[in-house]
Design a protein around this motif. Structure first.
Motif, PDB file in Angstrom:
ATOM      1  N   LEU A   1      48.186  48.769  42.045  1.00  0.00           N
ATOM      2  CA  LEU A   1      46.979  49.586  42.157  1.00  0.00           C
ATOM      3  C   LEU A   1      45.801  48.958  41.404  1.00  0.00           C
ATOM      4  O   LEU A   1      44.663  48.975  41.884  1.00  0.00           O
ATOM      5  N   ILE A   2      46.073  48.399  40.236  1.00  0.00           N
ATOM      6  CA  ILE A   2      45.025  47.730  39.461  1.00  0.00           C
ATOM      7  C   ILE A   2      44.446  46.562  40.249  1.00  0.00           C
ATOM      8  O   ILE A   2      43.238  46.359  40.303  1.00  0.00           O
ATOM      9  N   ALA A   3      45.328  45.797  40.879  1.00  0.00           N
ATOM     10  CA  ALA A   3      44.874  44.644  41.662  1.00  0.00           C
ATOM     11  C   ALA A   3      44.138  45.070  42.929  1.00  0.00           C
ATOM     12  O   ALA A   3      43.267  44.352  43.423  1.00  0.00           O
ATOM     13  N   PHE A   4      44.465  46.237  43.441  1.00  0.00           N
ATOM     14  CA  PHE A   4      43.858  46.745  44.677  1.00  0.00           C
ATOM     15  C   PHE A   4      42.430  47.249  44.467  1.00  0.00           C
ATOM     16  O   PHE A   4      41.563  47.096  45.332  1.00  0.00           O
ATOM     17  N   LEU A   5      42.146  47.833  43.304  1.00  0.00           N
ATOM     18  CA  LEU A   5      40.865  48.512  43.073  1.00  0.00           C
ATOM     19  C   LEU A   5      39.635  47.618  43.198  1.00  0.00           C
ATOM     20  O   LEU A   5      38.628  48.038  43.778  1.00  0.00           O
ATOM     21  N   PRO A   6      39.635  46.383  42.679  1.00  0.00           N
ATOM     22  CA  PRO A   6      38.425  45.564  42.839  1.00  0.00           C
ATOM     23  C   PRO A   6      38.013  45.356  44.284  1.00  0.00           C
ATOM     24  O   PRO A   6      36.814  45.371  44.609  1.00  0.00           O
ATOM     25  N   ALA A   7      38.972  45.189  45.181  1.00  0.00           N
ATOM     26  CA  ALA A   7      38.652  44.996  46.595  1.00  0.00           C
ATOM     27  C   ALA A   7      38.024  46.251  47.179  1.00  0.00           C
ATOM     28  O   ALA A   7      37.134  46.164  48.040  1.00  0.00           O
ATOM     29  N   VAL A   8      38.469  47.413  46.723  1.00  0.00           N
ATOM     30  CA  VAL A   8      37.884  48.670  47.197  1.00  0.00           C
ATOM     31  C   VAL A   8      36.423  48.755  46.789  1.00  0.00           C
ATOM     32  O   VAL A   8      35.533  49.011  47.617  1.00  0.00           O
ATOM     33  N   VAL A   9      36.153  48.523  45.505  1.00  0.00           N
ATOM     34  CA  VAL A   9      34.796  48.652  44.988  1.00  0.00           C
ATOM     35  C   VAL A   9      33.860  47.622  45.608  1.00  0.00           C
ATOM     36  O   VAL A   9      32.795  47.955  46.158  1.00  0.00           O
TER      37      VAL A   9
END
Length: 274
Positions: free
Chosen positions: A88-96
């Motif tokens: 989830l931590i690795a996923f969040l930057p791509a979302v933002v």
């Protein structure tokens, strides 16, 4: 529905599945394949993103037991909770960054010239990463990763917003550059793809739903099926490959392909549609 259109959907699905998890850019290949097949409408761009979900189903099926066991152990296993939180931590930057810059990227960078240039630039990074001393490896399995390791891989994944860079390339090679072993970086790239590609596909379908109708269902179904089948073959092969090989051949492929696109475009031998 037009049979030729379904054939194009099948071909695009095969391209997606074979390239999604290799460090050669599935988006870049889809842009180039779409140009050759004259499959470049706004609906086609939604299709390209949506069929990534078919590829990710192959990863889910391949790691089904690990995913089920991890989910079941979340209540009493710190190891399982750390694994999920790292994804989830690795996923969040791509979302933002995707939400902030995605529209501009699609408007200005989804061209064959950008793809070809990114192919070559990415190849240089791969060659450099593979020539680094193996002593820099400090994380040998995905379970050994720290939240900071995950964040670094997640930030590097954002480079893949530029078509031709490669999501798998940025996460696998990026993971190796921050200290992960080749196997750990490859596996974490697979797991990170699950929320990333499903999220991107769902968001694209919702945002561009006005372009779609029930009549498009066969087109998307064919793309998803062929994407799944070719990705299943590719994932199984890649895990065996990384056990005994490096990614240098992919770098040379990227360079050759990138140069071929630039040369054919320059001399007008191929009408790459920007």
């Amino acid at each position: 529905m037009d049979t030729l259109l379904l054939v194009k959907a099948a071909l695009m699905g095969i391209v997606e599945g074979l390239t999604e998890f290799l460090p050669i850019s599935s988006t870049g290949h889809l842009i180039l394949a779409g140009s050759l097949l004259h499959f470049t409408s706004e609906k086609a761009k939604v299709f390209d993103i949506a069929i990534q979900t078919g590829a990710i189903f192959a990863v889910i099926l391949f790691y089904w037991r690990r995913l089920v066991d991890t989910t079941a152990a979340l209540g009493d296993s710190s190891r399982a909770r750390r694994f999920v939180s790292n994804v989830l931590i690795a996923f969040l930057p791509a979302v933002v960054i995707g939400l902030l810059a995605g529209k501009a990227v699609k408007a200005h960078l989804f061209t064959p010239t950008v793809v070809a240039t990114s192919f070559i630039a990415g190849a240089v990074v791969i060659l450099w990463a593979e020539r680094r001393p193996k002593s820099v490896v400090r994380v040998f399995t995905v379970d050994d990763m720290s939240p900071f390791d995950a964040l670094k891989v997640g930030l590097l994944q954002c480079l893949a917003l530029v078509p031709g860079v490669s999501r798998s390339g940025s996460t696998i090679i990026g993971g190796m550059l921050v200290g992960l072993s080749r196997n750990a970086a490859t596996e974490f790239s697979f797991f990170l793809a699950i929320p990333t590609l499903i999220g991107a596909g769902a968001y694209s379908l919702f945002k561009e739903r006005h372009l779609l109708s029930a009549a498009d269902a066969p087109l998307f179904a064919v793309g998803l099926i062929f994407s799944f089948l070719s990705a299943w073959v590719c994932v199984r092969w890649l895990l065996r490959y990384v056990a005994t090989h490096d990614f240098v051949p992919f770098a040379w492929y990227r360079i050759a392909f990138g140069i071929a696109v630039l040369v054919t475009a320059h001399f007008g031998w191929v009408n790459w549609a920007d």
